[in-house]
Design a protein around this motif. Structure first.
Motif, PDB file in Angstrom:
ATOM      1  N   GLN A   6      46.979  49.450  44.764  1.00  0.00           N
ATOM      2  CA  GLN A   6      45.570  49.118  44.873  1.00  0.00           C
ATOM      3  C   GLN A   6      44.754  50.337  45.264  1.00  0.00           C
ATOM      4  OE1 GLN A   6      44.694  46.045  47.704  1.00  0.00           O
ATOM      5  NE2 GLN A   6      42.717  45.621  46.782  1.00  0.00           N
ATOM      6  N   ASP A  35      43.142  42.765  40.759  1.00  0.00           N
ATOM      7  CA  ASP A  35      43.152  43.139  42.173  1.00  0.00           C
ATOM      8  C   ASP A  35      43.797  44.498  42.412  1.00  0.00           C
ATOM      9  OD1 ASP A  35      41.915  40.816  42.917  1.00  0.00           O
ATOM     10  OD2 ASP A  35      43.741  39.798  43.587  1.00  0.00           O
ATOM     11  N   LYS A  40      36.269  48.969  39.509  1.00  0.00           N
ATOM     12  CA  LYS A  40      35.074  48.243  39.089  1.00  0.00           C
ATOM     13  C   LYS A  40      34.531  48.786  37.771  1.00  0.00           C
ATOM     14  CE  LYS A  40      30.432  47.090  40.762  1.00  0.00           C
ATOM     15  NZ  LYS A  40      29.474  47.267  41.886  1.00  0.00           N
ATOM     16  N   ARG A  97      34.874  38.134  39.080  1.00  0.00           N
ATOM     17  CA  ARG A  97      34.915  38.210  40.545  1.00  0.00           C
ATOM     18  C   ARG A  97      35.020  39.641  41.050  1.00  0.00           C
ATOM     19  NH1 ARG A  97      39.471  33.488  41.241  1.00  0.00           N
ATOM     20  NH2 ARG A  97      38.131  31.683  40.791  1.00  0.00           N
ATOM     21  N   LYS A  98      35.617  40.523  40.241  1.00  0.00           N
ATOM     22  CA  LYS A  98      35.821  41.919  40.650  1.00  0.00           C
ATOM     23  C   LYS A  98      34.949  42.888  39.861  1.00  0.00           C
ATOM     24  CE  LYS A  98      39.206  41.192  43.613  1.00  0.00           C
ATOM     25  NZ  LYS A  98      39.174  41.622  45.026  1.00  0.00           N
TER      26      LYS A  98
END
Length: 220
Positions: A6, A35, A40, A97-98
């Motif tokens: 991540q 995730d 982005k 959502r991301k």
């Protein structure tokens, strides 16, 4: 391991895809990908392989070719078209959502692993995420093949394959060679559904399988 991935965002600037079906394992895979792999505004490819059929049975038991100019055949194509749109829409929420862009690719084949491997080559996918094979005794029709295992055996050397089980990495097959030809993929919302744009009457095998990816640019 998940935290390290991540932090580094291994998918930054690379072509990342998730193979999806209408099941929980694909949802785990999609959520893990957005995730852990993508920064982005990057683009995620959502790939679905629709089981190929040449004919369908009518209520009377007769077979009708799907390329026939028949009300039943047209109704079947419309149903498949609507189901594909609904499936992709249900997975776009993970991207939204991301703030991840998504592009939808619909393939048609009788052999799902082969179609995915061909898709990796066609779209130069560098990171592919799959949900782990179900261990349940209730196996759906046409889903008896261990798709992740078969894809793992034939994945091109430039692609890293992640198998996700219940939100965690089950296994990884790392790339062994770099990608020689780097494509660019658009994050333009108006072009995200180019694979689903044709009307159901045009959703024949040649259209679905021979459609080539567009050359576009990524905004990172």
């Amino acid at each position: 391991m998940s935290r390290i991935i991540q932090e580094k965002k291994l998918g930054a600037g690379r072509v990342v895809a998730v193979a999806i079906e209408n099941n929980k394992t694909s949802q785990y895979a999609a959520k893990w990908a957005v995730d852990n792999l993508l920064p982005k505004d990057q683009t995620l490819l959502l790939i679905h392989v629709k089981q190929k059929a040449s004919s369908i049975a009518t209520p009377s038991g007769t077979l009708i070719a799907l390329d026939a100019n028949d009300d039943v055949a047209r109704a079947y194509k419309q149903q498949m078209y609507n189901e594909s749109r609904e499936l992709f829409a249900s997975f776009r929420v993970f991207c939204n959502r991301k703030s991840i862009q998504c592009q939808e690719i619909l393939l048609e084949d009788t052999d799902i692993p082969k179609a995915l491997i061909e898709g990796i080559n066609t779209y130069s996918i560098e990171l592919l995420v799959l949900g782990a094979a179900s261990r349940s005794g209730l196996v759906r029709k046409f889903r008896t093949t261990d798709v992740p295992n078969q894809v793992s055996k034939g994945v091109p050397p430039f692609c890293t394959l992640y198998i996700i089980s219940k939100g965690k990495i089950s296994s990884v097959k790392s790339a062994t060679a770099p990608l020689t030809t780097k494509p660019t993929i658009s994050s333009n919302a108006s072009e995200q559904q180019y694979q689903l744009a044709p009307s159901p009457d045009r959703m024949d095998t040649q259209l679905m399988r021979n459609h080539q990816p567009r050359r576009m640019s990524i905004s990172l």
